[in-house]
Write an enzyme that holds these catalytic residues in place. Structure first.
Site, short mmCIF file in Angstrom:
data_model
loop_
_atom_site.label_atom_id
_atom_site.label_comp_id
_atom_site.label_asym_id
_atom_site.label_seq_id
_atom_site.Cartn_x
_atom_site.Cartn_y
_atom_site.Cartn_z
N LYS A 112 0.85 -1.19 0.00
CA LYS A 112 0.00 0.00 0.00
C LYS A 112 0.88 1.23 0.00
O LYS A 112 1.84 1.31 0.78
CB LYS A 112 -0.93 0.02 1.21
N GLU A 181 -9.29 7.30 3.25
CA GLU A 181 -9.25 7.64 4.67
C GLU A 181 -9.79 9.05 4.90
O GLU A 181 -9.35 10.01 4.26
CB GLU A 181 -7.84 7.53 5.24
#
Length: 264
Positions: A112, A181
Site C-alpha cells: 500500500k 481515509e
C-alpha cells in the site's frame, strides 16, 4: 478460512459482501484475525504510533516494515497480507521497487502506498513486475506535515473531483485496490461505485466495499486521550480479544459498522 486472494476480494465487491480489513503487527494477532474471518491484514506503518510511541508514521523505516511483515506472515491463516510502503519509499520508482521487493519477500501479498495521481507511473511499474498495489487516498498520514494535521479531505467540490480523478487514474495505471481515509461518506460511496476495483474505507462511511481499523483502536487500547470519530471500541461487552475481533468482523459484514456517528 480458504486462502484470500485478489480474485476473492473482487468477487466480494461484485456480490456486495463487505470486505473486512484490520491491522496486525505480530504473529499472534495475525493468527487471531485470520481465524476470525478478517480477509485482509494490513501491516500498517501505524505501528510507528501504536507500537513505537511516535507522534506520526514518518519515523517508520523499511526495516521496521519488513520485520513486522515477517512476523505477521508466520501467524497468518489464509488472509491476504497488505504491507505499507513507509515514508519516502515512493520518492522514486527505483526506491518503490526496492522497498516493495523487500516487503513481498517478507510475506506480503500486496503493498500500500500513500499519495495521489502522481503515483500512476510507480503503480504501473510495480503492477507490471508482479506486485499488487493498494493506493491510499484522502487523508494520507505520511503527509501530515503538508496537510497541516489529521483533517478530513474532499469537503470542497474541487478537492472531491480531484480525489475521484486520482482514483480513476490509479485504477487505470494498474492499482488493484483503493483505500480511502477520512473523506465524506457520499464522496467515498461515489468513488466506490465508479471504480471496478475494491475500495476499503476508514472514516469514509459504509458505502465502500470494506472497512479497516487499527486493531489497537478497535480494542480500546489507544494511549490517545481522544479517539478518532471513526473508531468504535469492540472490546466493550466482550469476554476476550478473539470475541472482540469476531464482533468487528460481524459488524462490518452486517453493515452495522460504521454507523452514522462514525462518518463525516
Amino acid at each position: 478460512m480458504p486462502e484470500v486472494t485478489l480474485t476473492t476480494l473482487n468477487k466480494l465487491k461484485q456480490t456486495g459482501e463487505k470486505i473486512v480489513c484490520l491491522t496486525a503487527y505480530d504473529a499472534t494477532f495475525a493468527h487471531l484475525e485470520s481465524r476470525a474471518g478478517v480477509e485482509v491484514i494490513l501491516v500498517g506503518d501505524s505501528l510507528g504510533m501504536v507500537l513505537q510511541g511516535n507522534s506520526s508514521t514518518v519515523p517508520v523505516t523499511i526495516e521496521d516494515m519488513v520485520y513486522h511483515t515477517r512476523c505477521v506472515s508466520r501467524g497468518n491463516q489464509g488472509a491476504l497480507i497488505m504491507a505499507d510502503l513507509p515514508f519516502m519509499s515512493c520518492a522514486t520508482v527505483e526506491r518503490a521497487l526496492q522497498a516493495s521487493t523487500a516487503l513481498m519477500q517478507a510475506g506480503a501479498h500486496m503493498v500500500k502506498l500513500e499519495g495521489a495521481g502522481w503515483l500512476a507511473e510507480t503503480v504501473g511499474v510495480l503492477a507490471r513486475n508482479g506486485i499488487p498495489v493498494c493506493a491510499h487516498l484522502g487523508l494520507t498520514p505520511q503527509a501530515v506535515n503538508v496537510l497541516g494535521g489529521y483533517k478530513v479531505q474532499g469537503r470542497e467540490e474541487a478537492q472531491a473531483q480531484a480525489l475521484l480523478d486520482d482514483a480513476l487514474l490509479l485504477q487505470q495505471a494498474g492499482a488493484a485496490m483503493l483505500l480511502l481515509e477520512c473523506v465524506p461518506a457520499p464522496l467515498a460511496g461515489r468513488i466506490s461505485s465508479e471504480v471496478r476495483i475494491p475500495v476499503i474505507g476508514i472514516g469514509a462511511g459504509n458505502a465502500t466495499d470494506g472497512q479497516v481499523l487499527v486493531v489497537h483502536d478497535m480494542l480500546g487500547l489507544s494511549i490517545s486521550e481522544r479517539m478518532p470519530r471513526f473508531v468504535k471500541n469492540f472490546m466493550q461487552g466482550q469476554p476476550n480479544i478473539a470475541s472482540a475481533i469476531a464482533a468487528y468482523v460481524n459488524a462490518v459484514k452486517q453493515i452495522e459498522f460504521p454507523a452514522a456517528e462514525h462518518e463525516f
